[in-house]
Design an enzyme around this catalytic site. Structure first.
Site: not given
Ligand code: NAD
Length: 353
Positions: A141, A188, A220, A244, A248
């Site tokens: 970001y 990852k 994942d 992020d 959620d």
């Protein structure tokens, strides 16, 4: 008297922050510590008023404040502006970066009376009690981004320094020590070099915390495990974008994103905000759930002012209100007593008595 800067922002932000202020004032009514609330502009509201998503006056007030309570920013009105000027990048990400708020803490704890509000089966979610620590000022970001023309293309860059990884991972271990002593670092590393580096630094930091059981999980798989068997997690630490997305996802374990609070810390200063956005679809209707913001107020008392008892008083008052069957529409099922935003705030104040 400690100063708290309140930044309502946009959409439901202006409806939910007053409820949190109301509850904070009520819980400290007879306490020797009182908070002085000041107000400022951020996001679309600031763009409309002074032409900038993070006005200089807001940043100066935030730097001077002891803590910040933020509602939410953004909305369709400002979506066509160039990205750096928009409420999200120019306001929210800018204030996080300017204040160096590198650690975002999001607790996800199932309350027994909300088990039915989850979209997942009771036996899957009933024992959920986890914390996600998300790195907040680095990674994709904040890396270099841009466009190319031949061929037409776009890029974002994912960079992490040793120091950036170390400080968030250390906080992860410190958080785990105070809880069930399990830390899961999500990356990852099978694909990304930045993740392999993340893992390397995490293993170095782990040497100082032999009492904590450290595991590594690919992002994942972590997404899958969070809906398969979420009770396996105690503390999760991860980089900005993975955090992020996973937070959620984790919020839905609790039935509504309207229940997830967050603290963004840099050691000495904290910014407290709900995990959700400005919800333009329900803004201005007095139906938004203010509990995530009220819970963020409790986190402020805990992390910025060391008022653990008062933080717990707020958390218990919310549990009592929910126990009595009161719900905002996002959590309600047939038979529940449905309350509006303001009425839910009032109910929490009443329950504090
Ligand atoms: P959102 O979180 O605003 O809303 C997603 C869904 O959840 C909507 O259906 C909304 O009605 C519902 N919802 C959210 N908060 C709720 C609450 N307290 N009570 C009841 N229902 C609630 O996400 P979005 O729709 O993707 O984004 C809307 C705007 O918010 C965009 O401009 C986005 O950029 C911005 N945003 C801001 C933040 C922030 O300020 N921290 C975070 C995420 C998104």
């Amino acid at each position: 008297m400690p100063n708290v800067l309140v930044l309502p922002g946009d959409g439901i932000g202006v409806e939910i922050t007053p409820e949190a202020v109301k509850v904070l004032e009520a819980v400290l009514k007879d306490h020797s510590t009182k908070l002085n609330f000041e107000y400022g502009l951020i996001g679309g509201a600031a763009i409309d008023e002074v032409g900038k998503a993070l006005p200089d006056a807001t940043l100066a007030a935030a730097q001077a404040a002891d803590a910040i309570l933020l509602g939410s920013v953004g909305g369709p009105k400002w979506d066509t502006l160039p990205a750096p000027q928009r409420p999200e990048l120019g306001g929210l990400l800018a204030i996080r970066k300017a204040l160096g708020l590198f650690a975002n803490i999001r607790p996800v704890k199932m309350l027994p009376m909300l088990v039915e509000a989850s979209t997942l089966r009771t036996e899957v979610v009933k024992n959920v009690d986890l914390v996600v620590l998300r790195e907040l000022t680095g990674g994709l970001y904040f890396g270099e981004k841009g466009r190319g023309t031949n061929p037409r293309s776009a890029f974002d860059t994912l960079v992490y320094t040793e120091e950036e990884i170390k400080r968030i991972v250390e906080l992860g271990f410190q958080t785990a020590v105070k809880r069930r002593k399990k830390l899961c670092s999500v990356d990852k590393a099978n694909v990304l070099e930045s993740s392999r580096f993340w893992r390397e630094i995490t293993l170095e930091v782990a040497k100082n915390y032999p009492e904590v059981e450290l595991t590594h999980m690919y992002v994942d798989n972590a997404a899958m495990q969070l809906v398969r068997l979420p009770e396996q997690f105690d503390v999760i630490v991860t980089e900005n974008m993975f955090g992020d997305i996973l937070t959620d996802l984790a919020s839905m374990l609790m039935g509504s994103i309207g229940m997830i609070s967050s603290a963004s810390l840099n050691g000495s200063k904290g910014l407290y905000e709900p995990a959700h956005g400005s919800a333009p679809d329900i803004a201005g209707k007095n139906i938004a759930n203010p509990l995530a913001t009220i819970l963020s107020g409790a986190l402020m008392l805990r992390y910025s002012f060391g008022l653990e008892d008062e933080a717990q008083k707020i958390e218990r008052a919310i549990e009592r209100v929910l126990q009595e069957g009161y719900r905002t529409p996002d959590l309600a099922k047939p038979g529940d007593k449905v309350l509006g935003t303001r009425e839910m705030g009032n109910a929490v104040v009443e329950a504090l008595k």
